[in-house]
Scaffold this motif. Sequence first.
Motif, short mmCIF file in Angstrom:
data_model
loop_
_atom_site.label_atom_id
_atom_site.label_comp_id
_atom_site.label_asym_id
_atom_site.label_seq_id
_atom_site.Cartn_x
_atom_site.Cartn_y
_atom_site.Cartn_z
N GLN A 45 0.81 -1.22 0.00
CA GLN A 45 0.00 0.00 0.00
C GLN A 45 0.85 1.28 0.00
OE1 GLN A 45 -3.22 -0.08 -0.73
NE2 GLN A 45 -2.98 -2.28 -0.77
N LYS A 46 2.14 1.17 -0.23
CA LYS A 46 3.01 2.34 -0.37
C LYS A 46 3.21 2.64 -1.85
CE LYS A 46 4.39 2.66 4.00
NZ LYS A 46 3.94 3.67 4.89
N CYS A 47 3.32 3.91 -2.18
CA CYS A 47 3.60 4.34 -3.54
C CYS A 47 5.12 4.40 -3.70
CB CYS A 47 2.98 5.70 -3.80
SG CYS A 47 3.11 6.23 -5.51
N ILE A 48 5.63 3.77 -4.76
CA ILE A 48 7.07 3.77 -5.00
C ILE A 48 7.37 4.09 -6.47
CG2 ILE A 48 7.54 2.07 -3.18
CD1 ILE A 48 8.07 -0.01 -5.42
N GLU A 49 8.60 4.57 -6.68
CA GLU A 49 9.16 4.69 -8.02
C GLU A 49 10.19 3.59 -8.11
OE1 GLU A 49 10.29 8.48 -10.31
OE2 GLU A 49 12.18 7.76 -9.43
N ALA A 50 10.04 2.68 -9.07
CA ALA A 50 10.89 1.50 -9.17
C ALA A 50 11.55 1.43 -10.54
CB ALA A 50 10.07 0.24 -8.93
N SER A 51 12.85 1.13 -10.54
CA SER A 51 13.59 0.94 -11.79
C SER A 51 14.13 -0.48 -11.84
CB SER A 51 14.76 1.92 -11.87
OG SER A 51 14.29 3.25 -11.87
N ILE A 109 8.53 -7.30 -13.09
CA ILE A 109 9.67 -6.41 -12.94
C ILE A 109 10.61 -6.97 -11.88
CG2 ILE A 109 8.41 -4.90 -11.32
CD1 ILE A 109 10.12 -2.56 -12.46
N MET A 110 11.90 -6.94 -12.18
CA MET A 110 12.94 -7.25 -11.21
C MET A 110 13.51 -5.90 -10.80
SD MET A 110 14.87 -9.35 -9.47
CE MET A 110 14.79 -10.98 -10.17
N ILE A 111 13.12 -5.44 -9.62
CA ILE A 111 13.48 -4.09 -9.19
C ILE A 111 14.93 -4.03 -8.75
CG2 ILE A 111 12.97 -2.26 -7.52
CD1 ILE A 111 10.05 -3.21 -7.56
N LYS A 112 15.67 -3.08 -9.34
CA LYS A 112 17.06 -2.83 -8.99
C LYS A 112 17.19 -1.67 -8.01
CE LYS A 112 18.74 -5.82 -11.98
NZ LYS A 112 19.25 -7.09 -11.58
N ARG A 113 16.38 -0.62 -8.26
CA ARG A 113 16.40 0.58 -7.40
C ARG A 113 14.97 1.04 -7.19
NH1 ARG A 113 20.05 2.10 -11.43
NH2 ARG A 113 18.36 3.35 -12.26
N PHE A 114 14.73 1.62 -6.02
CA PHE A 114 13.39 2.16 -5.77
C PHE A 114 13.47 3.27 -4.75
CE2 PHE A 114 13.78 -0.62 -2.18
CZ PHE A 114 12.98 -0.05 -1.18
N SER A 115 12.44 4.10 -4.74
CA SER A 115 12.29 5.10 -3.69
C SER A 115 10.82 5.22 -3.35
CB SER A 115 12.84 6.46 -4.15
OG SER A 115 12.18 6.90 -5.31
N ILE A 116 10.55 5.48 -2.09
CA ILE A 116 9.17 5.63 -1.62
C ILE A 116 8.73 7.06 -1.93
CG2 ILE A 116 7.67 5.64 0.42
CD1 ILE A 116 9.56 3.55 1.64
N ILE A 117 7.55 7.19 -2.49
CA ILE A 117 7.01 8.50 -2.80
C ILE A 117 6.06 8.89 -1.69
CG2 ILE A 117 5.61 9.83 -4.43
CD1 ILE A 117 6.63 7.92 -6.62
N GLU A 118 6.41 9.96 -1.01
CA GLU A 118 5.58 10.44 0.10
C GLU A 118 4.49 11.34 -0.47
OE1 GLU A 118 5.97 9.43 3.19
OE2 GLU A 118 7.85 8.36 2.78
N ASN A 119 3.29 11.22 0.09
CA ASN A 119 2.17 12.07 -0.38
C ASN A 119 2.20 13.38 0.30
OD1 ASN A 119 1.37 10.07 -2.07
ND2 ASN A 119 -0.20 9.28 -0.70
#
Length: 83
Positions: free
Chosen positions: A54-60, A73-83
């Motif tokens: 239930q968290k929003c993330i940007e995943a590469s 997707i095999m995620i290599k990098r990600f960051s949590i997007i805060e609202n």
Amino acid sequence: MSKTKTHQNSETLVGIVTPIQWGKDDQVTAVALSATDDEAYLIENGEKFIDLVQKCIEASGKVKRDKKSSRSIMIKRFSIIEN
């Protein structure tokens, strides 16, 4: 027997981590990324992302698509997007 062709590209997706499989005691065992392109991508290394349900993330990472509309997707990098 014919092989299923899969396309792999490194992409960045934004979306919400959602549960897609449960085990004993209703514990989440697999997750997907419900992306802003209205598609769900199975997170292949999902055990690392179960705590982010239930968290929003940007995943590469490497995205796979096959002819049967299966996406992952095999995620290599990600960051949590805060609202």
